[in-house]
Design a protein around this motif. Sequence first.
Motif, PDB file in Angstrom:
ATOM      1  N   MET A   1     -24.954  66.207 -52.983  1.00 21.88           N
ATOM      2  CA  MET A   1     -25.134  65.963 -51.572  1.00 21.88           C
ATOM      3  C   MET A   1     -26.621  66.040 -51.258  1.00 21.88           C
ATOM      4  SD  MET A   1     -23.796  68.236 -48.327  1.00 21.88           S
ATOM      5  CE  MET A   1     -22.120  68.067 -48.823  1.00 21.88           C
ATOM      6  N   HIS A   2     -27.071  65.153 -50.400  1.00 19.34           N
ATOM      7  CA  HIS A   2     -28.462  65.139 -49.971  1.00 19.34           C
ATOM      8  C   HIS A   2     -28.514  65.148 -48.448  1.00 19.34           C
ATOM      9  CE1 HIS A   2     -28.722  63.376 -54.023  1.00 19.34           C
ATOM     10  NE2 HIS A   2     -29.865  64.041 -54.073  1.00 19.34           N
ATOM     11  N   VAL A   3     -29.538  65.782 -47.897  1.00 20.48           N
ATOM     12  CA  VAL A   3     -29.793  65.746 -46.460  1.00 20.48           C
ATOM     13  C   VAL A   3     -31.239  65.312 -46.253  1.00 20.48           C
ATOM     14  CG1 VAL A   3     -28.074  67.501 -45.848  1.00 20.48           C
ATOM     15  CG2 VAL A   3     -30.395  68.210 -46.362  1.00 20.48           C
ATOM     16  N   ARG A   4     -31.535  64.783 -45.090  1.00 25.07           N
ATOM     17  CA  ARG A   4     -32.888  64.327 -44.795  1.00 25.07           C
ATOM     18  C   ARG A   4     -33.483  65.238 -43.724  1.00 25.07           C
ATOM     19  NH1 ARG A   4     -35.871  59.641 -45.460  1.00 25.07           N
ATOM     20  NH2 ARG A   4     -34.108  58.686 -46.522  1.00 25.07           N
ATOM     21  N   THR A   5     -34.715  65.686 -43.938  1.00 24.08           N
ATOM     22  CA  THR A   5     -35.388  66.515 -42.946  1.00 24.08           C
ATOM     23  C   THR A   5     -35.684  65.689 -41.706  1.00 24.08           C
ATOM     24  OG1 THR A   5     -37.565  66.005 -43.864  1.00 24.08           O
ATOM     25  CG2 THR A   5     -36.461  67.992 -44.695  1.00 24.08           C
ATOM     26  N   LYS A   6     -35.817  66.400 -40.566  1.00 24.23           N
ATOM     27  CA  LYS A   6     -36.098  65.745 -39.285  1.00 24.23           C
ATOM     28  C   LYS A   6     -37.230  66.489 -38.597  1.00 24.23           C
ATOM     29  CE  LYS A   6     -31.265  64.538 -38.716  1.00 24.23           C
ATOM     30  NZ  LYS A   6     -30.056  64.660 -37.924  1.00 24.23           N
ATOM     31  N   GLN A   7     -38.120  65.734 -37.968  1.00 20.30           N
ATOM     32  CA  GLN A   7     -39.205  66.322 -37.188  1.00 20.30           C
ATOM     33  C   GLN A   7     -38.681  66.602 -35.784  1.00 20.30           C
ATOM     34  OE1 GLN A   7     -42.524  66.729 -38.412  1.00 20.30           O
ATOM     35  NE2 GLN A   7     -42.891  67.942 -36.573  1.00 20.30           N
ATOM     36  N   THR A   8     -38.801  67.864 -35.346  1.00 22.79           N
ATOM     37  CA  THR A   8     -38.405  68.245 -33.993  1.00 22.79           C
ATOM     38  C   THR A   8     -39.561  69.030 -33.392  1.00 22.79           C
ATOM     39  OG1 THR A   8     -36.101  68.386 -34.680  1.00 22.79           O
ATOM     40  CG2 THR A   8     -36.671  69.457 -32.619  1.00 22.79           C
ATOM     41  N   GLY A   9     -40.340  68.380 -32.539  1.00 29.00           N
ATOM     42  CA  GLY A   9     -41.530  69.035 -31.988  1.00 29.00           C
ATOM     43  C   GLY A   9     -42.511  69.325 -33.112  1.00 29.00           C
ATOM     44  N   THR A  10     -42.867  70.601 -33.268  1.00 27.48           N
ATOM     45  CA  THR A  10     -43.806  70.984 -34.322  1.00 27.48           C
ATOM     46  C   THR A  10     -43.100  71.528 -35.560  1.00 27.48           C
ATOM     47  OG1 THR A  10     -44.020  73.199 -33.392  1.00 27.48           O
ATOM     48  CG2 THR A  10     -45.616  71.546 -32.640  1.00 27.48           C
ATOM     49  N   GLU A  11     -41.767  71.456 -35.577  1.00 22.88           N
ATOM     50  CA  GLU A  11     -41.006  71.977 -36.712  1.00 22.88           C
ATOM     51  C   GLU A  11     -40.327  70.859 -37.482  1.00 22.88           C
ATOM     52  OE1 GLU A  11     -38.260  74.637 -34.805  1.00 22.88           O
ATOM     53  OE2 GLU A  11     -39.670  76.300 -34.917  1.00 22.88           O
ATOM     54  N   VAL A  12     -40.099  71.117 -38.766  1.00 27.25           N
ATOM     55  CA  VAL A  12     -39.295  70.233 -39.593  1.00 27.25           C
ATOM     56  C   VAL A  12     -37.957  70.935 -39.772  1.00 27.25           C
ATOM     57  CG1 VAL A  12     -39.045  69.154 -41.845  1.00 27.25           C
ATOM     58  CG2 VAL A  12     -41.297  69.246 -40.748  1.00 27.25           C
ATOM     59  N   VAL A  13     -36.860  70.222 -39.477  1.00 28.46           N
ATOM     60  CA  VAL A  13     -35.522  70.806 -39.509  1.00 28.46           C
ATOM     61  C   VAL A  13     -34.758  70.241 -40.699  1.00 28.46           C
ATOM     62  CG1 VAL A  13     -33.356  71.023 -38.242  1.00 28.46           C
ATOM     63  CG2 VAL A  13     -35.535  71.042 -37.007  1.00 28.46           C
TER      64      VAL A  13
END
Length: 80
Positions: A1-13
């Motif tokens: 399983m793979h997930v993709r990081t997401k940019q949310t404001g100044t954080e990477v989720v």
Amino acid sequence: MHVRTKQTGTEVVIPVPAEFRIAADMTYAVEKLADGTLQYRPQPIFPKIWQDPASELAQFNKMIGAQDDGQNYGREHVAD
């Protein structure tokens, strides 16, 4: 399983898949290891004992023999 990081404001989720059944609003300690691995460790949830009703605290103190004698000691402030 793979997930993709997401940019949310100044954080990477990093999303957590639903099948992992992780509760929302949990606290984790995170550490980046020398090889780049991210290690997440769940942190204990402490009860909010300071928000217990005064009557329950008084009952507990009586049960353990620690009743308030009504005297002020040191710098404590006892509300009337």
